[in-house]
Design a protein around this motif. Structure first.
Motif, PDB file in Angstrom:
ATOM      1  N   ILE A   1     -51.461  71.787-108.933  1.00  0.00           N
ATOM      2  CA  ILE A   1     -52.676  71.938-108.131  1.00  0.00           C
ATOM      3  C   ILE A   1     -53.789  71.057-108.690  1.00  0.00           C
ATOM      4  N   GLY A   2     -53.916  71.023-110.012  1.00  0.00           N
ATOM      5  CA  GLY A   2     -54.917  70.163-110.643  1.00  0.00           C
ATOM      6  C   GLY A   2     -54.699  68.705-110.310  1.00  0.00           C
ATOM      7  N   SER A   3     -53.437  68.297-110.250  1.00  0.00           N
ATOM      8  CA  SER A   3     -53.125  66.920-109.884  1.00  0.00           C
ATOM      9  C   SER A   3     -53.488  66.641-108.429  1.00  0.00           C
ATOM     10  N   LEU A   4     -53.094  67.555-107.540  1.00  0.00           N
ATOM     11  CA  LEU A   4     -53.323  67.352-106.112  1.00  0.00           C
ATOM     12  C   LEU A   4     -54.806  67.329-105.770  1.00  0.00           C
ATOM     13  N   LYS A   5     -55.609  68.024-106.576  1.00  0.00           N
ATOM     14  CA  LYS A   5     -57.053  68.086-106.312  1.00  0.00           C
ATOM     15  C   LYS A   5     -57.704  66.705-106.325  1.00  0.00           C
ATOM     16  N   GLY A   6     -57.186  65.799-107.106  1.00  0.00           N
ATOM     17  CA  GLY A   6     -57.824  64.497-107.278  1.00  0.00           C
ATOM     18  C   GLY A   6     -57.935  63.717-105.982  1.00  0.00           C
ATOM     19  N   PRO A   7     -59.071  63.046-105.756  1.00  0.00           N
ATOM     20  CA  PRO A   7     -59.263  62.290-104.513  1.00  0.00           C
ATOM     21  C   PRO A   7     -58.294  61.132-104.341  1.00  0.00           C
ATOM     22  N   ARG A   8     -57.626  60.706-105.409  1.00  0.00           N
ATOM     23  CA  ARG A   8     -56.612  59.672-105.265  1.00  0.00           C
ATOM     24  C   ARG A   8     -55.293  60.233-104.740  1.00  0.00           C
ATOM     25  N   HIS A   9     -55.206  61.546-104.670  1.00  0.00           N
ATOM     26  CA  HIS A   9     -53.949  62.177-104.245  1.00  0.00           C
ATOM     27  C   HIS A   9     -54.196  63.054-103.027  1.00  0.00           C
ATOM     28  N   GLY A  10     -54.644  64.266-103.219  1.00  0.00           N
ATOM     29  CA  GLY A  10     -54.715  65.211-102.114  1.00  0.00           C
ATOM     30  C   GLY A  10     -56.023  65.233-101.351  1.00  0.00           C
ATOM     31  N   GLY A  11     -57.064  64.623-101.902  1.00  0.00           N
ATOM     32  CA  GLY A  11     -58.373  64.727-101.270  1.00  0.00           C
ATOM     33  C   GLY A  11     -58.717  63.594-100.326  1.00  0.00           C
ATOM     34  N   ALA A  12     -57.735  62.743-100.009  1.00  0.00           N
ATOM     35  CA  ALA A  12     -58.037  61.540 -99.230  1.00  0.00           C
ATOM     36  C   ALA A  12     -58.461  61.845 -97.799  1.00  0.00           C
ATOM     37  N   ASN A  13     -57.900  62.909 -97.193  1.00  0.00           N
ATOM     38  CA  ASN A  13     -58.249  63.162 -95.782  1.00  0.00           C
ATOM     39  C   ASN A  13     -59.717  63.552 -95.624  1.00  0.00           C
ATOM     40  N   ILE A  14     -60.301  64.144 -96.660  1.00  0.00           N
ATOM     41  CA  ILE A  14     -61.734  64.453 -96.609  1.00  0.00           C
ATOM     42  C   ILE A  14     -62.544  63.163 -96.529  1.00  0.00           C
ATOM     43  N   LYS A  15     -62.134  62.171 -97.317  1.00  0.00           N
ATOM     44  CA  LYS A  15     -62.811  60.875 -97.286  1.00  0.00           C
ATOM     45  C   LYS A  15     -62.684  60.234 -95.902  1.00  0.00           C
ATOM     46  N   VAL A  16     -61.529  60.382 -95.270  1.00  0.00           N
ATOM     47  CA  VAL A  16     -61.332  59.802 -93.942  1.00  0.00           C
ATOM     48  C   VAL A  16     -62.317  60.404 -92.946  1.00  0.00           C
ATOM     49  N   VAL A  17     -62.423  61.732 -92.929  1.00  0.00           N
ATOM     50  CA  VAL A  17     -63.311  62.405 -91.990  1.00  0.00           C
ATOM     51  C   VAL A  17     -64.764  61.995 -92.228  1.00  0.00           C
ATOM     52  N   LYS A  18     -65.183  61.968 -93.487  1.00  0.00           N
ATOM     53  CA  LYS A  18     -66.565  61.577 -93.791  1.00  0.00           C
ATOM     54  C   LYS A  18     -66.826  60.121 -93.418  1.00  0.00           C
ATOM     55  N   MET A  19     -65.829  59.269 -93.642  1.00  0.00           N
ATOM     56  CA  MET A  19     -65.970  57.856 -93.269  1.00  0.00           C
ATOM     57  C   MET A  19     -66.162  57.723 -91.760  1.00  0.00           C
ATOM     58  N   PHE A  20     -65.384  58.482 -90.984  1.00  0.00           N
ATOM     59  CA  PHE A  20     -65.503  58.396 -89.530  1.00  0.00           C
ATOM     60  C   PHE A  20     -66.822  58.989 -89.029  1.00  0.00           C
ATOM     61  N   GLU A  21     -67.344  59.975 -89.734  1.00  0.00           N
ATOM     62  CA  GLU A  21     -68.640  60.518 -89.333  1.00  0.00           C
ATOM     63  C   GLU A  21     -69.721  59.440 -89.412  1.00  0.00           C
ATOM     64  N   GLU A  22     -69.682  58.629 -90.472  1.00  0.00           N
ATOM     65  CA  GLU A  22     -70.643  57.528 -90.560  1.00  0.00           C
ATOM     66  C   GLU A  22     -70.325  56.457 -89.529  1.00  0.00           C
ATOM     67  N   MET A  23     -69.039  56.176 -89.353  1.00  0.00           N
ATOM     68  CA  MET A  23     -68.638  55.137 -88.407  1.00  0.00           C
ATOM     69  C   MET A  23     -69.130  55.449 -86.994  1.00  0.00           C
ATOM     70  N   LYS A  24     -69.065  56.708 -86.607  1.00  0.00           N
ATOM     71  CA  LYS A  24     -69.508  57.103 -85.262  1.00  0.00           C
ATOM     72  C   LYS A  24     -71.004  56.864 -85.070  1.00  0.00           C
ATOM     73  N   GLU A  25     -71.751  56.901 -86.171  1.00  0.00           N
ATOM     74  CA  GLU A  25     -73.182  56.615 -86.106  1.00  0.00           C
ATOM     75  C   GLU A  25     -73.465  55.114 -86.122  1.00  0.00           C
ATOM     76  N   GLU A  26     -72.680  54.379 -86.904  1.00  0.00           N
ATOM     77  CA  GLU A  26     -72.934  52.948 -87.095  1.00  0.00           C
ATOM     78  C   GLU A  26     -72.376  52.099 -85.958  1.00  0.00           C
TER      79      GLU A  26
END
Length: 458
Positions: free
Chosen positions: A276-301
């Motif tokens: 679980i500690g390994s998966l928590k890292g944004p290089r592994h399991g947290g990438a989809n959160i980055k995708v959603v946040k990236m698209f939130e900005e993209m929709k504005e820009e």
């Protein structure tokens, strides 16, 4: 150096900053030395291919084909115990069945269950959907964390105290522990979120008991939502998301962590907490959160979501560290193994489109579709490419979770709920074949030093 005493647990004092600088200097290794000693950083070669570190019969990730004796990039394929995941999804989808229990059985026992075996196994998993008495009150409700992966790891470790055979690493006992954790992981994750949402955000507290008659995906939506309601399509797509995230070869970081800690003959709870500690890292399991946040900005820009040139300009800004988090990445695009396509994203995409239509978000889906189509060319123009790039499963999974109304805090725990199956399979396989502790070699760069008396040190 005299250390400054502080009562604030999170204080970073000037002394800590100075010591951190010394630590950074002590840990700095010149990059050229890795080439000089032929060290595969990250256990991967320059082309990103993993160093062979073990054998597994659980799953296979294929991204190349042999042409004239050479490996060339190909559309990705993912196999569970020799079965193409695409065929598995097509099979239970055609019969309008949920697939979580069936694919779990396959990964753990190396065979597809018949009807009687599947029904018996589902009853067994359902029988384990019960936390110890007062566990929610005494453990989950105490000191709720803003990070649900930490909450999940703490809960898993605490279950050790409730198990009279916690340290027994015999295969029957470990299988029992793994099946219990597979069944309990949704409750540990969602109850942890409900506690945080209540105590920190002031929201109403809902603790729904799981149902013995619902599938894994249905139970997740049932215990998460205040009214416990969901549509058949919502549950179906979450079921497929869980299956596509269940397993991905022994070399991914959290599965390898599972095998490393298992090889020391540690207990199941410690092993899964480490994963679980390994998966928590944004290089592994947290990438989809980055995708959603990236698209939130993209929709504005991006003002015109149908304008390929405007979208491409924004993607180039991402690569040039001129947009979003300035990391120079287009999140959800690219993978350590896959090049031409990630089969999980391919399988997922059709179901995602159907959900976007049900939710009235088809225009947003089309924006995702445009980025998927345009990003590889933008990356190829801006970066030197060693292999092709395509969107990965994280590209669409975050969008799905958003459409399902899942809080962002649960995106990575949902990944963990699914991957608990793969971790269990790898733990069982490692124990069944274990003969040595996993211990790779590191070359030391230290030089011998004469000891200096304390009174003589400068």
């Amino acid at each position: 150096m005299e250390l400054q005493v502080t009562n604030n647990f999170s204080d970073i004092t000037s002394e800590i900053l100075a010591l951190a600088k010394m630590s950074e200097q002590a840990g700095s290794i010149a990059p050229e030395l890795y080439t000089q000693y032929d060290v595969k950083r990250g256990l991967r070669d320059l082309n990103g291919k993993g160093v062979l570190a073990g054998l597994t019969n659980i799953s296979d990730v294929r991204a190349t084909k042999i042409v004239n004796g050479e490996a060339v990039p190909a559309h990705g394929q993912l196999f569970y115990r020799g079965y193409n995941v695409e065929d598995l999804v097509r099979g239970f989808s055609k019969d309008n069945r949920f697939g979580f229990d069936e694919v779990t059985y396959l990964l753990l026992f190396n065979k597809l269950p018949n009807k009687e075996e599947l029904e018996s196994f589902s009853r067994l998993l359902n029988s384990y959907r019960s936390l110890p008495t007062s566990f929610v009150r005494d453990i989950i409700m105490k000191a709720p964390s803003k990070d649900m992966m930490n909450t999940l790891a703490r809960s898993v470790l605490t279950l050790y105290s409730y198990d009279d055979r916690a340290d027994d690493v015999s295969l029957p006992n470990v299988l029992r522990q793994c099946l219990q954790l597979i069944s309990l992981c949704p409750m540990l994750s969602i109850y942890g979120y409900q506690a945080y949402s209540h105590y920190h955000d002031g929201n109403s507290l809902y603790i729904h008991q799981p149902s013995q008659t619902l599938s894994m995906a249905e139970n997740i939506l049932h215990i998460l939502r205040p009214d416990s309601s969901y549509t058949p399509l919502e549950a179906k797509i979450l079921d497929i998301a869980l299956i596509l995230h269940m397993e991905h070869g022994g070399g991914n970081n959290s599965s390898f962590t599972t095998r490393v800690v298992t090889s020391s003959l540690s207990d199941t709870y410690s092993v899964i907490a480490a994963a679980i500690g390994s998966l928590k890292g944004p290089r592994h399991g947290g990438a989809n959160i980055k995708v959603v946040k990236m698209f939130e900005e993209m929709k504005e820009e991006v003002h015109d979501w149908k304008d390929d040139e405007e979208i491409s300009r924004y993607l180039a800004r991402l690569l040039n560290k001129d947009a979003f988090d300035h990391a120079g990445l287009i999140y959800g695009v690219g993978h350590a193994v896959y090049s031409k396509s990630d089969p999980r994203a391919v399988i997922f995409k059709g179901f995602v489109e159907r959900l976007s239509e049900e939710k009235g978000l088809h225009d947003e889906f089309e924006l995702y579709n445009s980025v998927e189509r345009l990003a590889p060319a933008v990356i190829a123009k801006e970066r030197q490419m060693y292999k092709g790039v395509s969107v990965n499963v994280d590209f669409y999974s975050g969008f799905v979770y958003k459409m399902l109304g899942l809080p962002m805090e649960l995106y990575t725990p949902i990944f963990a709920i699914a991957r608990m199956v793969g971790w269990s399979a790898h733990r069982m396989e490692e124990l069944a074949t274990n003969s040595k502790i996993i211990r790779p070699a590191y070359k030391t760069l230290c030089t011998d030093q004469p000891y200096v008396e304390l009174s003589e040190r400068k």
